[in-house]
Design a protein around this motif. Sequence first.
Motif, mmCIF file in Angstrom:
data_model
loop_
_atom_site.group_PDB
_atom_site.id
_atom_site.type_symbol
_atom_site.label_atom_id
_atom_site.label_comp_id
_atom_site.label_asym_id
_atom_site.label_seq_id
_atom_site.Cartn_x
_atom_site.Cartn_y
_atom_site.Cartn_z
ATOM 1 N N PHE A 1 -2.434 10.790 -0.738
ATOM 2 C CA PHE A 1 -0.819 10.623 -0.906
ATOM 3 C C PHE A 1 -0.889 9.330 -1.826
ATOM 4 N N PHE A 2 -0.367 8.151 -1.084
ATOM 5 C CA PHE A 2 -0.079 7.042 -1.708
ATOM 6 C C PHE A 2 -1.150 6.218 -2.498
ATOM 7 N N ASN A 3 -2.347 6.362 -2.038
ATOM 8 C CA ASN A 3 -3.323 5.662 -2.625
ATOM 9 C C ASN A 3 -2.993 4.128 -2.999
ATOM 10 N N VAL A 4 -2.644 3.614 -1.678
ATOM 11 C CA VAL A 4 -2.447 2.166 -1.764
ATOM 12 C C VAL A 4 -3.202 1.054 -2.357
ATOM 13 N N GLU A 5 -4.311 1.493 -2.504
ATOM 14 C CA GLU A 5 -5.497 0.496 -2.820
ATOM 15 C C GLU A 5 -5.018 0.385 -4.457
ATOM 16 N N LYS A 6 -4.625 1.361 -5.127
ATOM 17 C CA LYS A 6 -4.367 1.273 -6.340
ATOM 18 C C LYS A 6 -2.604 1.288 -6.572
ATOM 19 N N SER B 1 23.628 -3.834 -11.222
ATOM 20 C CA SER B 1 22.363 -3.423 -11.100
ATOM 21 C C SER B 1 21.483 -3.854 -9.726
ATOM 22 N N VAL B 2 20.438 -3.021 -9.337
ATOM 23 C CA VAL B 2 19.852 -3.341 -8.199
ATOM 24 C C VAL B 2 18.459 -3.065 -8.303
ATOM 25 N N GLU B 3 17.687 -3.970 -7.912
ATOM 26 C CA GLU B 3 16.025 -3.568 -7.791
ATOM 27 C C GLU B 3 15.485 -3.841 -6.337
ATOM 28 N N VAL B 4 14.683 -2.556 -5.764
ATOM 29 C CA VAL B 4 14.161 -2.644 -4.793
ATOM 30 C C VAL B 4 12.422 -2.504 -4.532
ATOM 31 N N THR B 5 11.615 -3.123 -4.001
ATOM 32 C CA THR B 5 10.355 -3.062 -3.763
ATOM 33 C C THR B 5 9.928 -2.457 -2.270
ATOM 34 N N VAL B 6 9.419 -1.464 -2.319
ATOM 35 C CA VAL B 6 8.899 -1.173 -1.070
ATOM 36 C C VAL B 6 7.253 -1.161 -0.868
ATOM 37 N N ASP B 7 6.919 -1.783 0.187
ATOM 38 C CA ASP B 7 5.308 -2.001 0.424
ATOM 39 C C ASP B 7 4.709 -0.734 1.152
ATOM 40 N N LEU B 8 4.265 0.139 0.485
ATOM 41 C CA LEU B 8 3.669 1.540 1.047
ATOM 42 C C LEU B 8 2.504 1.343 2.205
ATOM 43 N N SER B 9 1.925 0.139 2.551
ATOM 44 C CA SER B 9 1.232 0.084 3.501
ATOM 45 C C SER B 9 1.832 -0.072 4.682
ATOM 46 N N GLY C 1 2.066 5.529 -9.369
ATOM 47 C CA GLY C 1 1.798 5.350 -10.724
ATOM 48 C C GLY C 1 2.625 6.192 -11.756
ATOM 49 N N VAL C 2 3.523 6.909 -11.095
ATOM 50 C CA VAL C 2 4.578 7.501 -11.871
ATOM 51 C C VAL C 2 5.865 7.224 -11.879
ATOM 52 N N THR C 3 6.746 7.226 -12.981
ATOM 53 C CA THR C 3 7.824 6.620 -13.048
ATOM 54 C C THR C 3 9.224 8.087 -13.331
ATOM 55 N N LYS C 4 9.978 8.296 -12.536
ATOM 56 C CA LYS C 4 10.945 9.247 -12.716
ATOM 57 C C LYS C 4 12.385 8.783 -12.602
ATOM 58 N N LYS D 1 -3.010 7.923 12.699
ATOM 59 C CA LYS D 1 -3.732 8.782 12.051
ATOM 60 C C LYS D 1 -3.351 9.248 10.613
ATOM 61 N N ARG D 2 -1.853 9.666 10.983
ATOM 62 C CA ARG D 2 -0.966 10.141 9.836
ATOM 63 C C ARG D 2 -0.722 9.080 8.919
ATOM 64 N N ASP D 3 -0.410 8.075 9.438
ATOM 65 C CA ASP D 3 0.062 6.858 8.588
ATOM 66 C C ASP D 3 -1.205 6.803 7.484
ATOM 67 N N GLY D 4 -2.413 6.503 8.197
ATOM 68 C CA GLY D 4 -3.720 6.308 7.411
ATOM 69 C C GLY D 4 -3.775 7.216 6.541
ATOM 70 N N HIS D 5 -3.678 8.685 6.689
ATOM 71 C CA HIS D 5 -3.802 9.803 5.650
ATOM 72 C C HIS D 5 -2.743 9.548 4.569
ATOM 73 N N LEU D 6 -1.398 9.016 4.724
ATOM 74 C CA LEU D 6 -0.430 8.647 3.814
ATOM 75 C C LEU D 6 -0.816 7.689 2.731
#
Length: 206
Positions: free
Chosen positions: A99-104, A73-81, A133-136, A89-94
């Motif tokens: 897009f990601f809505n990193v605050e939430k 098994s494996v678990e990985v976490t990515v910091d979207l910020s 907020g979605v799991t697939k 500018k593009r990173d800020g939009h993402l």
Amino acid sequence: MNFSKITNLTLASALVFVAGPAGADNHEEWALDAAHADVAFSVTHLAISEVTGKFKAVSGSMHFDEANIAESSVEVTVDLSSVDTGQAKRDGHLQSADFFNVEKNPSMTFKSTKVKRAGKGKLKVTGDLTLHGVTKSVVLDVVGPSQATKNPFSGNTHRAFTATGTIDRRDFGLTWNKALESGGVVVGHEVRIRISAEFVKPTGEA
């Protein structure tokens, strides 16, 4: 002015399983080496070219059972910020609510649900990807593990993997877009993922 994610898995994507050094116990715990992990993605821009990016902050762990690969098994976490496309500018939009809505939703996670061999030196890793907020469920094609190599500086044992996969960002509620006069949209729906990563086992645990 952007595009989409991942992953990264984190996938992360990343993300995988590894046979230990000769004489090792069948049950092995490995940690993702963040200093030697590249979680990259690409997406079509303006229906004519590819834009690429990566996530610079990733962590994770892996359990590998050489005798019974299905128990791995494996678990990985990515910091979207930590998204980096080379354009602030593009990173800020993402990172925004478009897009990601990193605050939430500050992070993206991948947790494997199935691991199986897919030929010599290859694996199929199925797992739950949680983003926005979605799991697939997604499937990663993994090449590896590499030969076990001892780091001459730390004395730790390393193995490397490369994982690839594709997701549809709309499946995760990432639907922002603009129509083009020539047809098509600004941001492609499919996001191609490529993860190159090392996992490490500290000296004394082999």
